[in-house]
Design a protein around this motif. Structure first.
Motif, PDB file in Angstrom:
ATOM      1  N   THR A  56       0.978  -1.041   0.158  1.00  0.00           N
ATOM      2  CA  THR A  56       0.162  -0.379  -0.321  1.00  0.00           C
ATOM      3  C   THR A  56       0.798   1.425   0.449  1.00  0.00           C
ATOM      4  O   THR A  56       1.421   1.120   0.732  1.00  0.00           O
ATOM      5  N   LYS A  57       0.205   1.930  -0.086  1.00  0.00           N
ATOM      6  CA  LYS A  57       0.986   3.497  -0.667  1.00  0.00           C
ATOM      7  C   LYS A  57       1.093   4.034   0.620  1.00  0.00           C
ATOM      8  O   LYS A  57       1.458   5.247   1.013  1.00  0.00           O
ATOM      9  N   TYR A  92       3.731  -4.414 -10.793  1.00  0.00           N
ATOM     10  CA  TYR A  92       3.300  -3.754  -9.439  1.00  0.00           C
ATOM     11  C   TYR A  92       3.734  -2.739  -9.179  1.00  0.00           C
ATOM     12  O   TYR A  92       3.747  -1.911  -8.107  1.00  0.00           O
ATOM     13  N   SER A  94       5.792  -0.819  -9.501  1.00  0.00           N
ATOM     14  CA  SER A  94       6.444   0.574 -10.309  1.00  0.00           C
ATOM     15  C   SER A  94       5.188   1.565  -9.933  1.00  0.00           C
ATOM     16  O   SER A  94       5.459   2.564 -10.026  1.00  0.00           O
ATOM     17  N   CYS A  95       3.949   1.441  -9.142  1.00  0.00           N
ATOM     18  CA  CYS A  95       2.949   1.747  -8.333  1.00  0.00           C
ATOM     19  C   CYS A  95       3.282   2.510  -7.773  1.00  0.00           C
ATOM     20  O   CYS A  95       2.856   3.171  -7.224  1.00  0.00           O
ATOM     21  N   PHE A  96       4.631   2.397  -6.938  1.00  0.00           N
ATOM     22  CA  PHE A  96       5.483   3.086  -5.908  1.00  0.00           C
ATOM     23  C   PHE A  96       6.264   3.696  -6.581  1.00  0.00           C
ATOM     24  O   PHE A  96       7.228   3.999  -5.487  1.00  0.00           O
ATOM     25  N   GLU A  98       6.057   6.974  -7.445  1.00  0.00           N
ATOM     26  CA  GLU A  98       5.884   8.667  -7.256  1.00  0.00           C
ATOM     27  C   GLU A  98       6.516   8.647  -5.507  1.00  0.00           C
ATOM     28  O   GLU A  98       7.050   9.532  -5.027  1.00  0.00           O
TER      29      GLU A  98
END
Length: 104
Positions: A56-57, A92, A94-96, A98
């Motif tokens: 999770t972010k 997957y 790559s979503c993190f 940022e």
């Protein structure tokens, strides 16, 4: 443009031509990426990601070096061209990109 010889290496991709087969490989690139990211001594595994892992972010864990994280993910994205078995995992994580943090 001149014909130099049979293609054997291009943009980090090793090219081998057989009678009826064209094989592409990036093992040297993968090893360099492992060394650069500090994971050269890690043990290999059959699955590239822990099963049922939930990331999770919304974590309050310490931040990691975003530039290094993004560079590693970029290297993995390039590696996916010849190693499709890691495509899901690379997408997957790559979503993190940022706001990467340790122990998502």
């Amino acid at each position: 443009m001149s014909d130099l010889d049979t293609l054997s290496y291009y943009l980090g991709i090793k090219v081998r031509l057989g009678k009826e087969v064209l094989m592409l490989g990036k093992s040297a690139y993968a090893l360099k990426l492992l060394e650069w990211s500090g994971m050269a001594e890690c043990k290999p595994c059959m699955t590239p990601m822990e099963e049922r892992l939930k990331l999770t972010k919304a974590n309050t864990v310490t931040k990691v070096d975003a530039t290094l994280y993004q560079s590693i993910i970029g290297g993995l994205r390039y590696l996916v061209h010849t190693r499709s078995n890691i495509a899901f995992v690379v997408g997957y994580v790559s979503c993190f990109m940022e706001d990467p943090r340790e122990d998502h």
